[in-house]
Design a protein around this motif. Structure first.
Motif, PDB file in Angstrom:
ATOM      1  N   SER A  44       0.835  -1.239   0.012  1.00 38.43           N
ATOM      2  CA  SER A  44       0.038  -0.083  -0.183  1.00 38.43           C
ATOM      3  C   SER A  44       0.928   1.358   0.016  1.00 38.43           C
ATOM      4  O   SER A  44       0.590   2.329  -0.748  1.00 38.43           O
ATOM      5  N   LYS A  48       1.065   4.081  -2.889  1.00 39.01           N
ATOM      6  CA  LYS A  48       0.730   5.650  -2.595  1.00 39.01           C
ATOM      7  C   LYS A  48       1.989   6.349  -3.132  1.00 39.01           C
ATOM      8  O   LYS A  48       1.665   7.621  -3.348  1.00 39.01           O
ATOM      9  N   THR A  76      -6.697  -1.504  -4.961  1.00 44.55           N
ATOM     10  CA  THR A  76      -7.401  -0.833  -6.051  1.00 44.55           C
ATOM     11  C   THR A  76      -7.999   0.632  -5.743  1.00 44.55           C
ATOM     12  O   THR A  76      -7.892   1.555  -6.470  1.00 44.55           O
ATOM     13  N   LYS A  77      -8.203   0.666  -4.315  1.00 46.92           N
ATOM     14  CA  LYS A  77      -8.984   2.098  -3.975  1.00 46.92           C
ATOM     15  C   LYS A  77      -7.598   2.884  -4.084  1.00 46.92           C
ATOM     16  O   LYS A  77      -7.946   4.248  -4.519  1.00 46.92           O
ATOM     17  N   ILE A  78      -6.486   2.695  -3.840  1.00 46.54           N
ATOM     18  CA  ILE A  78      -5.417   3.787  -3.867  1.00 46.54           C
ATOM     19  C   ILE A  78      -5.262   4.222  -5.463  1.00 46.54           C
ATOM     20  O   ILE A  78      -5.145   5.383  -5.586  1.00 46.54           O
ATOM     21  N   THR A  79      -5.250   3.143  -6.123  1.00 49.30           N
ATOM     22  CA  THR A  79      -4.844   3.277  -7.533  1.00 49.30           C
ATOM     23  C   THR A  79      -6.139   4.457  -8.106  1.00 49.30           C
ATOM     24  O   THR A  79      -5.996   5.328  -8.961  1.00 49.30           O
ATOM     25  N   ASP A  80      -7.396   4.063  -7.639  1.00 49.68           N
ATOM     26  CA  ASP A  80      -8.661   4.822  -8.017  1.00 49.68           C
ATOM     27  C   ASP A  80      -8.331   6.230  -7.562  1.00 49.68           C
ATOM     28  O   ASP A  80      -8.673   7.381  -8.449  1.00 49.68           O
ATOM     29  N   GLU A  81      -7.863   6.526  -6.272  1.00 53.65           N
ATOM     30  CA  GLU A  81      -7.709   8.008  -5.583  1.00 53.65           C
ATOM     31  C   GLU A  81      -6.860   8.689  -6.589  1.00 53.65           C
ATOM     32  O   GLU A  81      -6.767  10.010  -6.655  1.00 53.65           O
ATOM     33  N   LYS A  82      -5.660   7.905  -7.134  1.00 56.69           N
ATOM     34  CA  LYS A  82      -4.678   8.658  -7.776  1.00 56.69           C
ATOM     35  C   LYS A  82      -4.997   8.960  -9.104  1.00 56.69           C
ATOM     36  O   LYS A  82      -4.179   9.292 -10.147  1.00 56.69           O
ATOM     37  N   GLY A  83      -6.052   8.134  -9.506  1.00 50.54           N
ATOM     38  CA  GLY A  83      -6.496   8.344 -10.839  1.00 50.54           C
ATOM     39  C   GLY A  83      -5.531   7.383 -11.908  1.00 50.54           C
ATOM     40  O   GLY A  83      -5.466   7.530 -13.125  1.00 50.54           O
TER      41      GLY A  83
END
Length: 127
Positions: A44, A48, A76-83
């Motif tokens: 993670s 990030k 996956t949530k981290i990648t979504d937040e980063k675009g």
């Protein structure tokens, strides 16, 4: 297209899959201790640290002793937040394979597992 393969493993299983993907991609599989730009020692923290201006897409591959874990969704949530789009996800249930009473040892894949992960790698490289 520049390709980097990074893995985090506790018992060798994820490293074994990373090495199969690397064989298809023609680049080395390296621990997340090897920076793409800057990385930390957890998956993670590594995700990030990725720079969305330099990482255009990600294909995730994970292993576990059971169904996909919370960490898969967290990554996956981290990648979504980063675009950064996740273009594919390969998950292999190892059913505790590689775990032993003292310590852990894994990394021995069955022929069908090797075939599956190589097919995944080929599909991801074609995108």
């Amino acid at each position: 297209m520049t390709i980097a393969i990074r893995y985090q493993t506790r018992n060798g299983n994820t490293q074994a899959f990373a090495e199969q993907i690397a064989a298809v991609a023609g680049v080395p599989a390296q621990s997340i201790d090897t920076p793409v730009e800057q990385a930390d020692k957890t998956a993670s923290a590594f995700m990030k640290s990725l720079d969305a201006t330099k990482v255009k897409q990600i294909a995730l591959f994970t292993t576990s002793g059971g169904p996909e874990m919370v960490s898969d969704k967290a990554l996956t949530k981290i990648t979504d937040e980063k675009g950064i789009p996740v273009i594919g996800h390969f998950h292999q249930v190892m059913g505790g394979k590689g775990m032993k009473i003292i310590g852990s040892a894994g990394g021995k894949l069955k022929d069908e597992q090797i075939q599956l992960v190589k097919e995944f790698a080929q599909k991801m490289l074609a995108q």
